[in-house]
Design an enzyme around this catalytic site. Structure first.
Site, PDB file in Angstrom:
ATOM      1  N   GLY A 113       0.789  -1.229   0.000  1.00  0.00           N
ATOM      2  CA  GLY A 113       0.000   0.000   0.000  1.00  0.00           C
ATOM      3  C   GLY A 113       0.818   1.275   0.000  1.00  0.00           C
ATOM      4  O   GLY A 113       0.252   2.367   0.130  1.00  0.00           O
TER       5      GLY A 113
ATOM      6  N   ARG B 253       3.160  -1.969  -6.044  1.00  0.00           N
ATOM      7  CA  ARG B 253       3.213  -0.782  -6.902  1.00  0.00           C
ATOM      8  C   ARG B 253       4.482   0.042  -6.671  1.00  0.00           C
ATOM      9  O   ARG B 253       5.157   0.445  -7.613  1.00  0.00           O
ATOM     10  CB  ARG B 253       1.980   0.086  -6.598  1.00  0.00           C
ATOM     11  CG  ARG B 253       1.841   1.286  -7.498  1.00  0.00           C
ATOM     12  CD  ARG B 253       0.684   2.179  -7.012  1.00  0.00           C
ATOM     13  NE  ARG B 253      -0.559   1.452  -6.840  1.00  0.00           N
ATOM     14  CZ  ARG B 253      -1.422   1.188  -7.812  1.00  0.00           C
ATOM     15  NH1 ARG B 253      -1.194   1.602  -9.035  1.00  0.00           N
ATOM     16  NH2 ARG B 253      -2.535   0.526  -7.557  1.00  0.00           N
TER      17      ARG B 253
ATOM     18  N   CYS C 135     -13.447   1.907 -29.043  1.00  0.00           N
ATOM     19  CA  CYS C 135     -14.666   2.682 -29.244  1.00  0.00           C
ATOM     20  C   CYS C 135     -15.454   2.749 -27.939  1.00  0.00           C
ATOM     21  O   CYS C 135     -16.577   2.266 -27.842  1.00  0.00           O
ATOM     22  CB  CYS C 135     -15.495   2.128 -30.391  1.00  0.00           C
ATOM     23  SG  CYS C 135     -15.475   0.358 -30.519  1.00  0.00           S
TER      24      CYS C 135
HETATM   25  C1  LIG Z   1      -2.460  -8.812   0.522  1.00  0.00           C
HETATM   26  C2  LIG Z   1      -1.796  -7.807  -0.316  1.00  0.00           C
HETATM   27  N1  LIG Z   1      -0.489  -7.546  -0.125  1.00  0.00           N
HETATM   28  C3  LIG Z   1       0.173  -6.631  -0.859  1.00  0.00           C
HETATM   29  C4  LIG Z   1      -0.473  -5.930  -1.858  1.00  0.00           C
HETATM   30  C5  LIG Z   1       0.319  -4.934  -2.680  1.00  0.00           C
HETATM   31  O1  LIG Z   1      -0.181  -3.666  -2.543  1.00  0.00           O
HETATM   32  P1  LIG Z   1       0.550  -2.413  -3.263  1.00  0.00           P
HETATM   33  O2  LIG Z   1       0.797  -2.790  -4.655  1.00  0.00           O
HETATM   34  O3  LIG Z   1      -0.439  -1.323  -3.111  1.00  0.00           O
HETATM   35  O4  LIG Z   1       1.811  -2.167  -2.498  1.00  0.00           O
HETATM   36  C6  LIG Z   1      -1.838  -6.156  -2.106  1.00  0.00           C
HETATM   37  C7  LIG Z   1      -2.555  -5.410  -3.147  1.00  0.00           C
HETATM   38  O5  LIG Z   1      -3.727  -5.520  -3.359  1.00  0.00           O
HETATM   39  C8  LIG Z   1      -2.501  -7.125  -1.320  1.00  0.00           C
HETATM   40  O6  LIG Z   1      -3.809  -7.389  -1.506  1.00  0.00           O
END
Ligand SMILES: Cc1ncc(COP(=O)(O)O)c(C=O)c1O
Length: 405
Positions: free
Chosen positions: A224, A284, A353
């Site tokens: 996150g 991410r 489209c």
């Molecule tokens: C259990 C779990 N861990 C890690 C992540 C990775 O999250 P992020 O890509 O936002 O760091 C997610 C993303 O949905 C997740 O569901």
């Protein structure tokens, strides 16, 4: 914004008629992952969340810089095991099938993150040994409602209590602690660290009360860490997050020492005879920065007073801006193109489209022409693998991994 090596490759790929293309900067990825590794050393283990980008080259490139991988399906598990047989793997994700649990036994996982009492009952029924964390979903202040209280993920205190009862009769399952992925796209490292503190303040007493035999309790704090698509050069403040987790770790240890000094809960089986281990699962924030989606301008038009640049490809290759509702940052690579040049405000769209096929709305451009290249940045995570590739059956992009000095 585009690394020189990526720019050179993009122009070569375009000359070869291979657009649209994903171009990845592997030295850039190494440098970024190395910086994250250096920042987090000593405060938490880092498992890369494979769902962000499961490309084999990305996983191989990351492996020297992470402690393991977090997977969320049998497919991701099989892929990691095939590419990196010795890498520790944590298996999360709701709705694990019996076939996936069987694959877990066959291929082995370091930790299985149990999502519900029903899943735990099915795991217990297999009779196989397994190391687990319980995925908890406590309603804590600071948690993102989409990942926490307003989601199907993990378990509330009732579900966790049912698991405690089930575990009593299943000594072949070893519980190591709690998994709590409670936030999403969080840019503020101190706020994330505060959430970690709340997780620890809730989870450790809970473990002590309900499962005192847990030694070396583990807290997996999930992913996150945010990526700012509006400010592509900024990064999540890993050193600040790590420093806060380290001081949390020291506080937890000094709590432990004072408990031991006062004779409370010491000794084997107390669950308080070893420090807490922290783990995080970023996706991410590790891979977004070093992927580009490169394409070219097919048409520039004006309709109802608005300018559009129609690009080869579109959101069926790069769904990220639609999925998140943002404008994807981009750089124009001008080519010796003929035709009128547009300077001003333009919306970059794809070939689909549907009015939702928008990659960037109301961007300012200078001298944009048909034939110019557009390289969208921050396209290394939740990009190609998140997209609806087969819609309209346009050609797929080509893939290029720039490596070397
Ligand atoms: C259990 C779990 N861990 C890690 C992540 C990775 O999250 P992020 O890509 O936002 O760091 C997610 C993303 O949905 C997740 O569901």
């Amino acid at each position: 914004m585009v690394a020189e090596s990526v720019r050179v490759r993009a122009v070569q790929v375009a000359a070869g008629g291979d657009l649209p293309a994903y171009v990845y900067d592997l030295p850039g990825l190494r440098a970024h992952a190395g910086a994250v590794q250096a920042a987090m050393a000593g405060s938490a283990q880092v498992f890369y969340a494979v769902k962000a980008n499961p490309a084999a080259e990305i996983l191989r490139t990351l492996w020297p810089f992470v402690d393991g991988f977090e997977v969320a399906s049998g497919g991701e598990l099989a892929l990691v095991r095939e590419l990196l047989p010795d890498a520790p793997v944590a298996f999360s994700g709701p709705g694990k099938t019996d076939a996936e649990l069987a694959l877990t036994r066959e291929l082995g996982v370091h930790r299985l993150h149990v999502e519900s009492p029903g899943e735990l009952a099915r795991l217990i029924a297999t009779g196989a040994r397994q190391d687990i964390l319980l995925r908890a979903n406590p309603d804590l202040p600071g948690a993102d409602i989409r990942q926490a209280a307003d989601s199907p993920f993990g378990m509330d205190p009732d579900g966790l209590a049912t698991c405690v009862r089930l575990l009593r009769d299943a000594p072949w399952i070893t519980l190591h602690g709690i998994h709590a992925h409670l936030t999403w796209d969080r840019h503020d490292a101190p706020a994330m660290a505060e959430l970690a503190r709340r997780v620890a303040a809730w989870a450790l007493p809970w473990l002590r009360e309900h499962l005192p035999a847990v030694t070396e309790p583990e807290l997996d704090l999930g992913g996150g860490m945010g990526v700012d698509y509006g400010a592509p050069h900024t990064r999540f403040d890993w050193p600040a997050y790590s420093a806060a987790l380290s001081s949390l770790g020291s506080e937890l240890e000094s709590d432990l020492e004072s408990d031991l000094e006062s004779g409370l809960e010491s000794g084997p089986g107390s669950g308080r005879d070893r420090p807490v281990r922290l783990r995080i699962e970023p996706g991410r924030s590790l891979t977004a920065y070093d992927g580009w989606y490169v394409t070219d301008v097919l048409d520039v038009k004006r309709t109802h007073g608005r300018h559009y640049a129609v690009l080869r490809g579109g959101t069926h290759h790069l769904r990220t801006p639609v999925a998140r509702g943002h404008d994807q940052p981009f750089t124009v690579i001008h080519r010796a193109s003929a035709g009128p040049a547009l300077t001003g405000t333009v919306t970059l769209v794809g070939q689909l489209c549907t009015p939702r096929d928008v990659l960037h709305r109301d961007a300012e451009v200078t001298g944009l022409r048909v034939g110019d290249l557009v390289a969208f940045g921050l396209a290394g995570a939740y990009a190609w693998n998140l997209s609806h590739h087969d819609f309209l059956l346009h050609p797929k992009p080509s893939f290029h991994y720039v490596d070397g000095p």
